[in-house]
Design a protein around this motif. Structure first.
Motif, PDB file in Angstrom:
ATOM      1  N   GLY A1159       1.725 -26.363 -22.785  1.00 48.81           N
ATOM      2  CA  GLY A1159       3.161 -26.612 -22.909  1.00 48.81           C
ATOM      3  C   GLY A1159       3.994 -25.878 -21.882  1.00 48.81           C
ATOM      4  N   GLU A1160       3.362 -24.916 -21.144  1.00 53.26           N
ATOM      5  CA  GLU A1160       4.097 -24.230 -20.084  1.00 53.26           C
ATOM      6  C   GLU A1160       4.361 -25.211 -18.938  1.00 53.26           C
ATOM      7  OE1 GLU A1160       5.319 -21.119 -19.628  1.00 53.26           O
ATOM      8  OE2 GLU A1160       4.960 -20.739 -21.764  1.00 53.26           O
ATOM      9  N   SER A1161       5.433 -24.968 -18.208  1.00 57.91           N
ATOM     10  CA  SER A1161       5.807 -25.914 -17.139  1.00 57.91           C
ATOM     11  C   SER A1161       6.342 -25.159 -15.935  1.00 57.91           C
ATOM     12  CB  SER A1161       6.877 -26.887 -17.642  1.00 57.91           C
ATOM     13  OG  SER A1161       8.052 -26.201 -18.016  1.00 57.91           O
ATOM     14  N   ILE A1162       6.404 -25.852 -14.824  1.00 60.17           N
ATOM     15  CA  ILE A1162       6.934 -25.308 -13.583  1.00 60.17           C
ATOM     16  C   ILE A1162       7.498 -26.461 -12.750  1.00 60.17           C
ATOM     17  CG2 ILE A1162       4.768 -25.507 -12.285  1.00 60.17           C
ATOM     18  CD1 ILE A1162       5.453 -22.877 -10.920  1.00 60.17           C
ATOM     19  N   VAL A1163       8.534 -26.163 -11.985  1.00 60.81           N
ATOM     20  CA  VAL A1163       9.138 -27.153 -11.075  1.00 60.81           C
ATOM     21  C   VAL A1163       8.824 -26.723  -9.657  1.00 60.81           C
ATOM     22  CG1 VAL A1163      11.261 -28.281 -10.328  1.00 60.81           C
ATOM     23  CG2 VAL A1163      10.993 -27.593 -12.722  1.00 60.81           C
ATOM     24  N   ARG A1164       8.364 -27.668  -8.850  1.00 61.80           N
ATOM     25  CA  ARG A1164       7.951 -27.376  -7.475  1.00 61.80           C
ATOM     26  C   ARG A1164       8.459 -28.468  -6.531  1.00 61.80           C
ATOM     27  NH1 ARG A1164       3.890 -30.760  -6.034  1.00 61.80           N
ATOM     28  NH2 ARG A1164       2.758 -31.836  -7.720  1.00 61.80           N
ATOM     29  N   PRO A1165       8.434 -28.213  -5.210  1.00 61.34           N
ATOM     30  CA  PRO A1165       8.811 -29.268  -4.252  1.00 61.34           C
ATOM     31  C   PRO A1165       7.875 -30.453  -4.351  1.00 61.34           C
ATOM     32  CG  PRO A1165       8.802 -27.116  -3.194  1.00 61.34           C
ATOM     33  CD  PRO A1165       8.176 -26.927  -4.543  1.00 61.34           C
ATOM     34  N   SER A1166       8.400 -31.617  -4.055  1.00 60.57           N
ATOM     35  CA  SER A1166       7.602 -32.843  -4.132  1.00 60.57           C
ATOM     36  C   SER A1166       7.111 -33.246  -2.750  1.00 60.57           C
ATOM     37  CB  SER A1166       8.447 -33.971  -4.730  1.00 60.57           C
ATOM     38  OG  SER A1166       7.757 -35.206  -4.658  1.00 60.57           O
ATOM     39  N   SER A1167       5.956 -33.845  -2.728  1.00 63.45           N
ATOM     40  CA  SER A1167       5.412 -34.345  -1.462  1.00 63.45           C
ATOM     41  C   SER A1167       6.126 -35.614  -1.009  1.00 63.45           C
ATOM     42  CB  SER A1167       3.919 -34.622  -1.619  1.00 63.45           C
ATOM     43  OG  SER A1167       3.705 -35.594  -2.631  1.00 63.45           O
ATOM     44  N   ARG A1168       6.959 -36.185  -1.871  1.00 62.76           N
ATOM     45  CA  ARG A1168       7.677 -37.415  -1.522  1.00 62.76           C
ATOM     46  C   ARG A1168       8.853 -37.147  -0.584  1.00 62.76           C
ATOM     47  NH1 ARG A1168       7.279 -42.144  -4.661  1.00 62.76           N
ATOM     48  NH2 ARG A1168       5.572 -42.092  -6.157  1.00 62.76           N
ATOM     49  N   GLY A1169       9.263 -35.911  -0.448  1.00 57.77           N
ATOM     50  CA  GLY A1169      10.366 -35.613   0.449  1.00 57.77           C
ATOM     51  C   GLY A1169      11.406 -34.723  -0.193  1.00 57.77           C
ATOM     52  N   LEU A1170      12.512 -34.545   0.515  1.00 55.51           N
ATOM     53  CA  LEU A1170      13.539 -33.600   0.106  1.00 55.51           C
ATOM     54  C   LEU A1170      14.481 -34.152  -0.945  1.00 55.51           C
ATOM     55  CD1 LEU A1170      14.397 -32.070   3.587  1.00 55.51           C
ATOM     56  CD2 LEU A1170      13.054 -31.034   1.776  1.00 55.51           C
ATOM     57  N   ASN A1171      14.306 -35.389  -1.345  1.00 53.55           N
ATOM     58  CA  ASN A1171      15.128 -35.959  -2.410  1.00 53.55           C
ATOM     59  C   ASN A1171      14.396 -36.001  -3.744  1.00 53.55           C
ATOM     60  OD1 ASN A1171      17.448 -36.495  -0.849  1.00 53.55           O
ATOM     61  ND2 ASN A1171      16.462 -38.316   0.011  1.00 53.55           N
ATOM     62  N   HIS A1172      13.257 -35.321  -3.812  1.00 56.93           N
ATOM     63  CA  HIS A1172      12.434 -35.364  -5.024  1.00 56.93           C
ATOM     64  C   HIS A1172      11.955 -33.965  -5.374  1.00 56.93           C
ATOM     65  CE1 HIS A1172      11.951 -39.836  -4.765  1.00 56.93           C
ATOM     66  NE2 HIS A1172      12.121 -39.572  -3.482  1.00 56.93           N
ATOM     67  N   LEU A1173      11.754 -33.743  -6.653  1.00 55.30           N
ATOM     68  CA  LEU A1173      11.088 -32.556  -7.173  1.00 55.30           C
ATOM     69  C   LEU A1173       9.994 -33.007  -8.121  1.00 55.30           C
ATOM     70  CD1 LEU A1173      14.181 -30.305  -8.032  1.00 55.30           C
ATOM     71  CD2 LEU A1173      12.618 -29.983  -6.112  1.00 55.30           C
ATOM     72  N   THR A1174       9.070 -32.119  -8.422  1.00 54.42           N
ATOM     73  CA  THR A1174       7.982 -32.442  -9.350  1.00 54.42           C
ATOM     74  C   THR A1174       7.976 -31.437 -10.495  1.00 54.42           C
ATOM     75  OG1 THR A1174       6.604 -33.412  -7.618  1.00 54.42           O
ATOM     76  CG2 THR A1174       5.494 -32.719  -9.641  1.00 54.42           C
ATOM     77  N   LEU A1175       8.004 -31.972 -11.707  1.00 53.53           N
ATOM     78  CA  LEU A1175       7.895 -31.152 -12.920  1.00 53.53           C
ATOM     79  C   LEU A1175       6.445 -31.218 -13.396  1.00 53.53           C
ATOM     80  CD1 LEU A1175       9.002 -29.599 -15.414  1.00 53.53           C
ATOM     81  CD2 LEU A1175       9.550 -31.846 -16.404  1.00 53.53           C
ATOM     82  N   VAL A1183      -5.680 -30.254 -17.846  1.00 53.58           N
ATOM     83  CA  VAL A1183      -4.916 -31.511 -17.823  1.00 53.58           C
ATOM     84  C   VAL A1183      -3.451 -31.145 -17.581  1.00 53.58           C
ATOM     85  CG1 VAL A1183      -4.232 -33.572 -19.078  1.00 53.58           C
ATOM     86  CG2 VAL A1183      -6.526 -32.619 -19.415  1.00 53.58           C
ATOM     87  N   TYR A1184      -2.913 -31.640 -16.478  1.00 51.46           N
ATOM     88  CA  TYR A1184      -1.544 -31.317 -16.072  1.00 51.46           C
ATOM     89  C   TYR A1184      -0.794 -32.612 -15.760  1.00 51.46           C
ATOM     90  CZ  TYR A1184      -3.857 -26.840 -15.395  1.00 51.46           C
ATOM     91  OH  TYR A1184      -4.614 -25.711 -15.582  1.00 51.46           O
ATOM     92  N   ALA A1185       0.341 -32.777 -16.387  1.00 52.38           N
ATOM     93  CA  ALA A1185       1.161 -33.974 -16.158  1.00 52.38           C
ATOM     94  C   ALA A1185       2.238 -33.662 -15.130  1.00 52.38           C
ATOM     95  CB  ALA A1185       1.806 -34.431 -17.461  1.00 52.38           C
ATOM     96  N   ASN A1186       2.415 -34.565 -14.171  1.00 50.83           N
ATOM     97  CA  ASN A1186       3.448 -34.426 -13.139  1.00 50.83           C
ATOM     98  C   ASN A1186       4.533 -35.473 -13.372  1.00 50.83           C
ATOM     99  OD1 ASN A1186       2.379 -32.339 -11.189  1.00 50.83           O
ATOM    100  ND2 ASN A1186       0.632 -33.732 -11.266  1.00 50.83           N
ATOM    101  N   LYS A1187       5.748 -35.006 -13.575  1.00 48.96           N
ATOM    102  CA  LYS A1187       6.888 -35.891 -13.778  1.00 48.96           C
ATOM    103  C   LYS A1187       7.789 -35.825 -12.536  1.00 48.96           C
ATOM    104  CE  LYS A1187       5.748 -36.828 -18.061  1.00 48.96           C
ATOM    105  NZ  LYS A1187       5.341 -38.188 -18.508  1.00 48.96           N
TER     106      LYS A1187
END
Length: 1329
Positions: A1159-1175, A1183-1187
């Motif tokens: 249930g722990e989470s972290i927000v990081r930069p996205s590989s899609r570019g500077l208009n996206h983030l990954t949760l 098992v890790y879900a990326n939103k």
């Protein structure tokens, strides 16, 4: 007609000099108005006033005493009050006014102290206009003594009265204030109420010329000066446009004479002086012998004339600067010679170079040379003090190194003469008898202790002097500008930001593009990208050209001697030339090249900006009969509509044919899609109200603002209402309603008007959306007037988006082009003065009439509004404009029976309703009379001229019989062909509209207006974000951010799309898909999408690719990177501060969460570019879900702004303001449901196959039961698997995990027990898995 031919009289402004009543005496110099309301003047004719009634006298004296007590009352001059009221300034004027008398009048009072018997007492009576008039009462007496006694009885002691009078005058002088003391300067400036504005208004010179001359100074008008300027202008035109630019130099001379001597503006010259400057005008319509009266003329932008005026301004500024420098150089040299014996020949050569300089750049060169040899000094208490920061050159000069530098050979000036071939030196350079080192020994000092330092300083001095020599710079400049090349390449940040759709994509990879090849606005993009540190820009002069420059200099600068000393000195000279070229000249040329490229690009951008504005403003108004181009047809009655979301509501406004607001209708529900009975009732009610609104007002056209996709539905609803009217009451509905058109109109200009100050003044009580709708309707009726309305002091027109790059232009640059375009089109269309006097908004273009400007136009407007209407053009002189301004403006101001003049029976000269200038009335009358007498043989009559003009206006076919060339020969007027052509056209149809016909928006324009997109923001191949709204087995319906509907077909989803059986297994409602635009169905406002990996990788093929754009260079860089050793995948760090955010990669995030709780989470930069983030959320062990988080409302101006977090964050179809809200509303509820699933009684751990094995065992124990369990999906992290066995084989269905609960079979369940119960009841349903 007699009034027309009279010489016009010039009168003062009627506002400033109000006429007295007819019963007042002519002698006004002896009149004085007391502060208490009495007016007294002396009389020499012996007449006395009749005795006044005692009661009236007592009342008058009482009023006088009361007024005198109000000393603290503040007053302004009556003209100031009128000016304030005319400009709608909120100001409370005093009830009483005092008029301050001049000292001359007070002296007259003092002179008449001995004889105070000649009193005439006047009682002030207000007239109809609120102006106090003087009512006189006269009486006659027999002797001065009797008159003196009567005056004493009435007024008291005259000595006391005079004392009071002097006291009041002194007090008035003390308290009288100017407008500047009462209002902010910005208010006075915007209202054109400053003293400077008054001077401009009163001076009989065209206003724009006055502003022009304030900057440039007065032009010299002697023949030599005009000839010199015309030669300069002609040379610049040929230089900029090539020898094919056919312009007659004599026409330029005549243009300058008309402009500077006769004070004629461009519109007047273009209309009425064509014969004197034919080569400067596009007069193809009237040239040749095939003059066709039936051919409709077109509006023309007189670009050449404006180009010459711009060059005229540059010439005058150049001359002004040269004059100032002549004075400064002379004074500075005289000051220097007082302190030291400087080289006089150097000063003389500078002055000679300044006199010969023909461009600003050459003047800069001379100024630079002068400041080098005569540096600027500071003055401190009468003594000169050098600046604290000194250049290395000045230090060397101070310690005598400059004297050593002069021994190297030829001076910089001599080298410049040799390179320019102005002088050839036959004397060979005499070699020194010592080596450079030996010579340097004489110049060693404390500052220069080493010989090499001395030599280096001397070389520096010589190199600087060479680099500052104007002739050398001119020589190098010619080579550099012709041969230098520019290359661009992306910086690391630019490589990330600039994709194939970015604004800078076309200039990302330029290789060695010559300076002379830069055209259009390309350089502005390069400059902006360089400022944002996205591009590296390099200027380079090819090596062969550099070697050529050095070899040419060496040929004249080096010695031809072969001795040892000569060779040693030549080595030093070579170093000097290398230093001068590489260290000073080439960097200086790069700066000049950048400046030149900016100037060229801005000139081109201004031209494009002006052309877009010209296309809009030269479009004619909407006409019911588009074939009728005469102005006899009244403007249409317009029903204008602006869509509203509810607050504000959708609004309809009705405008009459004059553009005045008649009625307003709010219809909130008319365009809604009803969902229940109440919505349907509200919509039906709005439809009925609109039907009545149309029936009551009978509009000629419906203008609908094209704002968004809702307007498409609104247009259909309006047509539905019209059809219902025709079906229900076909006999009652007028014929115009059957085919009542509904046209789309651009909403951008009305929105500017809605938020402008002028709208608050014109429609003060109306809501914003009403103002917008009024502007929309007026734009259809009179585009010129509506656009001019936004050209007031606020200059709101500059915010109208006409060009994608217009932000590169300064506001002054843009408005100068706006004014140029508006002046040309306004004078070709003309202004109906009487109609505008009744409808204020139609006066907006008046400031652009030739000779006028905002100040003179405002004054003239006020005077015309007071008059109500005028009937003769020459009456304009009585409204505050002088003869020169009248000459410029008269032909463009239309006088006809409109406005208040419609109700008058006074005759109006038909020629005043034409573009024929009053100076040509005689020619027009003669021509009309010739046609009239030829067609109708009559004896001479007194009104023959009037009848002739009426005849040709009523019978325009009679003018077609004239063969123009033959008629001109018979009148000996061959040189006035253009004038007679205009006369014929105007007699045939006065003020025919030359503008292009109104055109409804085409499908492409309609699509872009409705969608709010442009060709740059949406197009085939463009990457877009789409939200899935509905999924079927074969396609997904999506919505783009702009509101357009998108369709993603199954075969376009992935490269193996044909193998997909059901697209709903891949996509769910609310998913956000990154895809590309496959094609656009503009008629249906649909976009076909594709998200195949092969298509997503493919970059857009640039259209109109620059010849010097090299894709292979980019590919080679990419290949080199691919060949390089593989490194860990890098990410672009973000400037985000939050406890849950870290600048780490996906691998690092996985490692970080590996030892954390589920249930722990972290927000990081996205590989899609500077208009996206990954949760990233830890769902289970390993098992890790990326939103995906999509950032919105980001400033895309530079890399720093891209690195910051967006103002909105979107996950699926949920939108959040910041990361805290994401944690509260998304992560925390989702984790709660996650823990519920993990603790559920039917949850099993393990892989899918392991859970299947457990179910088989359980099925064996209970063969009659349907066994099931929940598990974690390892293939689709973030989902769960429902595994069950009905008979023998296990089946699997996926369950989505959301903050709202669990999604199963397209249903959302907040509770697992309910989900399980639903599953048990529908376990046998087909089609869900």
């Amino acid at each position: 007609m007699n009034r027309i031919n009279e010489e016009p009289q010039i009168h003062d402004d009627p506002v400033e000099n109000r006429e007295n009543d007819d019963d007042e005496d002519d002698d006004e110099d002896d009149q004085y108005e007391y502060g208490d309301g009495f007016l007294v003047y002396s009389s020499d004719d012996g007449e006395e006033e009749e005795e006044e009634d005692e009661e009236q006298r007592h009342c008058s004296e009482k009023k006088s005493r009361n007024r005198r007590k109000k000393d603290e009352a503040f007053s302004l001059h009556e003209d100031d009050y009128l000016l304030i009221e005319d400009n709608n300034v909120d100001f409370q004027r005093n009830k009483y006014k005092r008029l301050k008398k001049s000292s001359e009048e007070e002296d007259k009072i003092n002179d008449n102290d001995d004889d105070l018997s000649h009193f005439i007492v006047d009682e002030d009576v207000p007239d109809d206009h609120g102006t106090r008039k003087i009512k006189k009462f006269k009486q006659v007496s027999d002797s001065n003594a009797l008159r003196y006694a009567n005056a004493n009885d009435i007024f008291g002691d005259p000595e006391e009265l005079l004392k009071l009078r002097r006291k009041d005058l002194a007090y008035n002088e003390k308290i009288e204030r100017k407008l500047e003391d009462e209002f902010e300067p910005i208010v006075l400036s915007e209202k054109y109420m400053t003293e400077k504005d008054d001077e401009i208004r009163k001076l009989d010179v065209p206003e724009r010329m006055q502003i022009f001359e304030e900057v440039t100074g007065n032009a010299r008008v002697d023949d030599i000066s005009i000839e010199e300027e015309s030669n300069w202008i002609y040379a610049r035109l040929v230089q900029e446009h090539g020898p094919s630019f056919l312009v007659n130099k004599n026409d330029i001379v005549r243009f300058l004479e008309m402009s500077h001597v006769q004070k004629l503006e461009i519109p007047f010259i273009a209309m009425y002086r064509k014969e004197q400057c034919r080569s400067l005008l596009d007069s193809s319509d009237d040239d040749g012998s095939d003059f066709n009266l039936l051919k409709k003329l077109e509006t023309k932008w007189n670009k050449v004339l404006w180009m010459i005026q711009d060059l005229d301004r540059k010439w005058l500024l150049l001359r002004k600067r040269k004059t100032a420098l002549f004075g400064y150089f002379t004074k500075r040299f005289e000051e220097e010679t007082c302190r030291s014996d400087l080289n006089k020949s150097l000063f003389e050569s500078v002055m000679k170079s300044l006199k010969a300089a023909e461009t600003e750049r050459e003047v800069d060169d001379v100024d630079s040379k002068f400041n080098l040899h005569f540096p600027h000094c500071e003055i401190d208490e009468g003594q000169y003090k050098r600046p604290n920061r000194k250049s290395h050159y000045s230090i060397c000069s101070k310690f005598g190194i400059r004297e050593f530098a002069n021994k190297f050979g030829y001076s910089a000036e001599q080298l410049g003469f040799a390179l320019s071939l102005e002088k050839v030196f036959v004397d060979e350079l005499e070699d020194a008898k010592k080596t450079p080192e030996e010579m340097a020994l004489y110049y060693k000092c404390a500052m220069f202790e080493d010989l090499q330092v001395v030599l280096k300083g001397a070389r520096h001095v010589a190199a600087v002097e060479i680099s500052c020599e104007p002739l050398i710079k001119k020589y190098v400049r010619g080579i550099y500008m012709e041969n230098a090349v520019v290359s661009t390449s992306p910086t690391p940040d630019g490589d990330v930001v600039i994709d194939s759709f970015h604004q800078f994509s076309a200039v990302k990879w330029l290789r060695e593009k010559p300076l002379r090849k830069f055209e259009g606005t390309q350089w502005l993009l390069i400059q902006k990208a360089e400022e944002e540190k996205l591009l590296q820009v390099t200027f380079k002069l090819p090596e062969n050209q550099i070697n050529w420059i050095i070899s040419e200099c060496s040929e004249h600068y080096l010695s031809v001697g072969v001795s040892k000393y000569a060779q040693l000195w030549n080595e030093q000279r070579k170093l000097i030339l290398e230093d001068a070229v590489h260290g000073f000249l080439l960097p200086s040329m790069e700066k000049e090249a950048r400046s030149l490229l900016i100037s060229r690009a801005k000139t081109r951008l201004l031209s494009e900006y002006g052309q877009v504005l010209w296309n809009k403003v030269s479009s004619g108004p909407y006409r019911r009969n588009n074939n009728n181009t005469s102005d006899e047809e009244a403007a249409p009655r317009v029903l204008a509509c602006c869509w509203g979301p509810g607050n504000p509501e959708t609004t309809f406004v009705m405008l009459d044919s004059s553009g005045e607001l008649v009625d307003v209708l709010y219809a909130e529900s008319i365009a809604l899609r009803f969902r229940d009975v109440n919505d349907q009732k509200r919509k039906k009610k709005d439809q009925d109200r609109l039907r009545k609104f149309i029936r009551d007002h009978q509009p000629n056209v419906v203008a609908l603002a094209a704002a968004n996709l809702s307007c498409v539905r609104l247009k259909d609803e309006i047509y539905e209402v019209i059809f219902q009217m025709v079906e229900e009451l076909p006999s009652v509905v007028e014929a115009g309603i059957y085919d009542l058109p509904v046209v789309y109109a651009d909403e951008s200009l009305p929105r500017l008007y809605e938020n402008s100050r002028i709208s608050r003044e014109q429609l003060p009580q109306q809501a914003g959306i009403v103002k917008r709708a009024v502007a929309l309707g007026r734009y259809l009726q009179n585009p010129l007037a509506m656009i001019s309305t936004l050209c007031g002091p606020g200059k709101d027109i500059l915010f109208w988006k006409l060009h994608s790059l217009q932000d590169f232009l300064d506001p002054d640059e843009k408005y100068e082009m706006v004014e140029q375009v508006m002046v040309d089109i306004t004078n070709q269309v003309g202004i109906d003065i009487n109609l505008a006097a009744s409808h204020e908004w139609l006066f907006a273009p008046l400031q652009f009439v030739s000779g006028l400007g905002p100040r003179k136009a405002a004054s003239l407007q006020r005077s015309l509004v007071r008059a109500g209407s005028i009937f003769v053009r020459k009456e304009l002189i009585n409204h505050g404009i002088g003869k020169k301004v009248f000459v410029n403006a008269a032909g463009f101001l239309r006088i006809r029976r409109s406005g208040l003049a419609c109700s008058s029976s006074q005759l109006i000269d038909l020629l005043d309703d034409t573009r024929i200038h009053p100076e040509s009335y005689g020619l027009a009358q003669e021509l009309a009379k010739d046609v009239y007498t030829h067609d109708i043989v009559r004896d001479d009559e007194d009104d023959a001229i009037e009848m002739a003009i009426e005849y040709v206006r009523d019978q325009p076919a009679s003018l077609r019989k004239i063969v123009l060339d033959e008629y001109l020969r018979s009148k000996n007027q061959e040189k006035k062909k253009e004038t007679y052509s205009l006369i014929l056209r105007e007699l045939s149809c006065g003020f025919q509209d030359w503008r292009s016909l109104f055109n409804e928006v085409d499908p492409d324009e309609e699509f872009y207006m409705i969608s709010g997109e442009t060709k740059e923001t949406i197009g085939e191949g463009r990457v877009v974000q789409a939200t899935v709204k509905k999924v079927t087995s074969g396609k997904a319906k999506c919505v783009l951010d702009c509101g357009l509907a998108g369709i993603l077909l199954k075969e376009d989803y992935s490269d193996d799309g044909r193998d997909i059986v059901d697209l709903s297994n891949k996509l769910c409602e609310g998913d956000i898909v990154t895809c590309k635009v496959k094609s656009i169905l503009k008629q249906r406002y649909h976009v076909l999408l594709v998200c195949k990996e092969s298509k997503m990788r493919k970059n857009r093929n640039l259209e109109d690719v620059d010849y010097y754009y090299h894709e292979e260079e980019r590919n080679s860089v990419r290949i080199e990177k691919e060949k390089a050793p593989k490194e860990k995948k890098q990410f672009k760090s973000r400037m985000i501060v939050h406890p849950r955010f870290q600048n780490i990669t996906a691998e690092q995030a996985t490692e970080y969460l590996s030892d954390k709780n589920i249930g722990e989470s972290i927000v990081r930069p996205s590989s899609r570019g500077l208009n996206h983030l990954t949760l990233m959320i830890k769902i289970f062990d390993n098992v890790y879900a990326n939103k995906e988080i999509i950032e919105g409302e980001k400033e895309n101006k530079d890399i720093v702004s891209l690195q910051r977090i967006g103002k909105t964050l979107k996950i699926g179809n949920e939108t959040f303001e910041d990361l805290d809200e994401v944690m509260d509303r998304y992560v925390d509820p989702l984790v709660t449901h996650l823990m519920t699933m993990l603790n559920y009684r039917k949850f099993r751990t393990g892989t899918k196959s392991e859970i299947d094995d457990l179910l088989r065992v359980e099925k064996g124990v209970n063969p009659k039961m349907v066994v099931y369990s929940f598990g974690v999906s390892h293939e689709h992290p973030g989902s769960f698997i429902l595994s069950y066995i009905r008979s023998a084989n296990p089946h699997h269905e996926y369950i989505g995990l959301y903050p709202k609960g669990f999604k199963f079979r397209k249903r959302m369940f907040g509770d697992l027990d309910k989900l399980a119960a639903y599953f048990k009841r529908h376990v046998d349903d087909q089609g869900h898995y």
